[in-house]
Design an enzyme around this catalytic site. Structure first.
Site, PDB file in Angstrom:
ATOM      1  N   ALA A  47      11.253  43.554  66.061  1.00 32.44           N
ATOM      2  CA  ALA A  47      11.436  42.392  66.937  1.00 32.44           C
ATOM      3  C   ALA A  47      10.293  42.307  67.949  1.00 32.44           C
ATOM      4  CB  ALA A  47      12.758  42.499  67.677  1.00 32.44           C
ATOM      5  N   ASP A  48       9.740  41.108  68.084  1.00 32.72           N
ATOM      6  CA  ASP A  48       8.769  40.864  69.158  1.00 32.72           C
ATOM      7  C   ASP A  48       9.519  40.197  70.312  1.00 32.72           C
ATOM      8  OD1 ASP A  48       9.134  38.198  68.419  1.00 32.72           O
ATOM      9  OD2 ASP A  48       7.190  38.025  67.426  1.00 32.72           O
ATOM     10  N   SER A  49       8.820  39.771  71.337  1.00 32.87           N
ATOM     11  CA  SER A  49       9.479  39.205  72.517  1.00 32.87           C
ATOM     12  C   SER A  49      10.241  37.919  72.189  1.00 32.87           C
ATOM     13  CB  SER A  49       8.476  38.965  73.637  1.00 32.87           C
ATOM     14  OG  SER A  49       7.443  38.106  73.210  1.00 32.87           O
ATOM     15  N   ASP A 103      11.602  37.184  69.250  1.00 28.50           N
ATOM     16  CA  ASP A 103      12.804  37.614  68.531  1.00 28.50           C
ATOM     17  C   ASP A 103      13.874  38.101  69.499  1.00 28.50           C
ATOM     18  OD1 ASP A 103      11.802  37.156  65.906  1.00 28.50           O
ATOM     19  OD2 ASP A 103      10.758  39.087  65.940  1.00 28.50           O
ATOM     20  N   THR A 104      13.460  38.842  70.505  1.00 27.65           N
ATOM     21  CA  THR A 104      14.414  39.366  71.486  1.00 27.65           C
ATOM     22  C   THR A 104      15.087  38.224  72.245  1.00 27.65           C
ATOM     23  OG1 THR A 104      13.094  41.374  71.701  1.00 27.65           O
ATOM     24  CG2 THR A 104      14.695  40.944  73.429  1.00 27.65           C
TER      25      THR A 104
END
Length: 136
Positions: A90-92, A94-95
């Site tokens: 997860a990248d930012s 996705d978070t």
């Protein structure tokens, strides 16, 4: 009989009577009658045991399902309370989408600074339980 298990301990498992022989125990989990509690802390200075209730297993499972869905993970990818979002890819963005999915599923509103402190599934589940209890 209850047992306490911890990774940062000289004794890996002990009964309550043996707790005074455990040293360097920082965090651990408690299992009692088949129920596991993961947020236990021992203050080494006073040797007092403090148990804080972690999120319900149902909440953790729901969060796991939402994370799997948001990250389009395969069914065989294991996601548990200790799973870190970054380790799952997860990248930012996705978070942020995970947090939005959690807000929708649980009917809560997560403040931005609280959302930034979420790094694991357990962090998310604990925050959800806290927000739900404050809402009630």
């Amino acid at each position: 009989m209850a047992s306490i298990t911890g990774s940062s301990a000289t004794a890996m498992s002990c009964s309550f009577k043996e707790l005074n022989r455990v040293s360097n125990l920082k965090t651990s989990s408690l299992s009692f009658k088949g129920i596991s509690y993961s947020s236990i802390r021992v203050n080494p200075a006073t040797r007092r045991l403090s148990i804080t209730c972690a999120a319900k297993p149902e909440t953790v499972n729901k969060v796991c399902d939402i994370v799997k869905k948001q990250l389009a993970l395969s069914a065989d990818t294991e996601v548990c309370g200790d799973s870190k979002f970054a380790a799952l890819g997860a990248d930012s963005l996705d978070t942020v989408e995970i947090v939005m999915g959690l807000e929708e599923e649980f009917g809560i509103s997560v403040e931005e600074d609280s959302a930034q402190s979420i790094a694991t599934v357990q962090d998310a589940a604990d925050l959800i339980e806290d927000l739900i209890s404050k809402k009630a």
